[in-house]
Design an enzyme around this catalytic site. Sequence first.
Site, PDB file in Angstrom:
ATOM      1  N   GLY A  12       0.813  -1.220   0.000  1.00  0.00           N
ATOM      2  CA  GLY A  12       0.000   0.000   0.000  1.00  0.00           C
ATOM      3  C   GLY A  12       0.838   1.257   0.000  1.00  0.00           C
ATOM      4  O   GLY A  12       0.718   2.122  -0.887  1.00  0.00           O
ATOM      5  N   ILE A  13       1.720   1.392   0.981  1.00  0.00           N
ATOM      6  CA  ILE A  13       2.613   2.549   1.038  1.00  0.00           C
ATOM      7  C   ILE A  13       3.729   2.392   0.019  1.00  0.00           C
ATOM      8  O   ILE A  13       4.139   3.362  -0.632  1.00  0.00           O
ATOM      9  CB  ILE A  13       3.179   2.723   2.461  1.00  0.00           C
ATOM     10  N   TYR A 129       7.362  -5.912  17.111  1.00  0.00           N
ATOM     11  CA  TYR A 129       7.332  -5.020  15.954  1.00  0.00           C
ATOM     12  C   TYR A 129       7.847  -3.630  16.333  1.00  0.00           C
ATOM     13  O   TYR A 129       8.672  -3.041  15.632  1.00  0.00           O
ATOM     14  CB  TYR A 129       5.906  -4.930  15.423  1.00  0.00           C
ATOM     15  N   LYS A 133      11.200  -1.708  14.838  1.00  0.00           N
ATOM     16  CA  LYS A 133      11.139  -0.416  14.174  1.00  0.00           C
ATOM     17  C   LYS A 133      11.955   0.641  14.918  1.00  0.00           C
ATOM     18  O   LYS A 133      12.608   1.489  14.310  1.00  0.00           O
ATOM     19  CB  LYS A 133       9.681   0.029  14.037  1.00  0.00           C
TER      20      LYS A 133
END
Length: 220
Positions: A12-13, A129, A133
Site C-alpha cells: 500500500g505505502i 514489531y 522499528k
Amino acid sequence: MRKAIVTGGAGGIGTAISTALAAEHEVIVTYQGQRDRAEALGLRAERFDLADPDGAAELLAATGPVDVLVHNAVVWPRGDWREALRANVEGSLALVKAYLPGMVAAGWGRVVLLSSGVARSGMRGADGYGAAKAAMHGAARSLAWDVGPAGVTVNVVLPGLTATPALDRLPADAVADVIAHTPLRRLPTPEEVAAAVVFFASPAASGVTGQELLVDGGRD
C-alpha cells in the site's frame, strides 16, 4: 537518472513510494511472495527475503549499486516473535550495509528507512514489531555519522496509521478512534508518506541526516 530501490515496493505505502520516485528515478521494487503485484507496477522487480541471511548480498548482486535505498519491507510476527525481530533488525541492517559502500564510493547517496508510529507511541500486542522499528532509529543516527563525510544521508520516515487497503483488517471502531484523536481528523494517505520519502531522497535534503519525520496527521 539516478537509480533507486524500494523494498516492499508493491504494498500500500510501497506502491505510492515507488510511483512517486519513478517520476525522476530508475526504480527497482522488491517483493517476497507477490511477484505479479510488483510487476504490475511496470517497474523492474526483484525478489528479496528480509529473513534470508543471504538476501541482501543476493539482491545487491542482482541490482548493482544504487543511489537511493528506500527500505520499506517488513516481516510480520507470525509465531516466534524472535524470528521476526531478528529478520527486521539484522536483515534491515544487513541490507543497508550492503548498499552503503557503493554510495560512499560514488560520493552521493540516500538511505530512507520506513519505521512506524508504533516505535514512538506503542500499540498493544506489538512489542516485537515496535522494538524492531525503534532499532531503525538508532541505526540511522549512527550510520549518519559513518557515511556523512561521503555525502550520504540516512533518515527515517514514520508513518502513522495510513489509509491503505490494510485498514480493512482492523475494527472500524478502532480506526474511528484514531481519527478522532488526530488533529487533521483523518488518516494520512500513502501519497503523503511517499512525499516525505521523496524529500529525503532528493538533493533538497542534502543537509538533513540522522533525522526522523513522523507522518501521522499530528497525532503523536
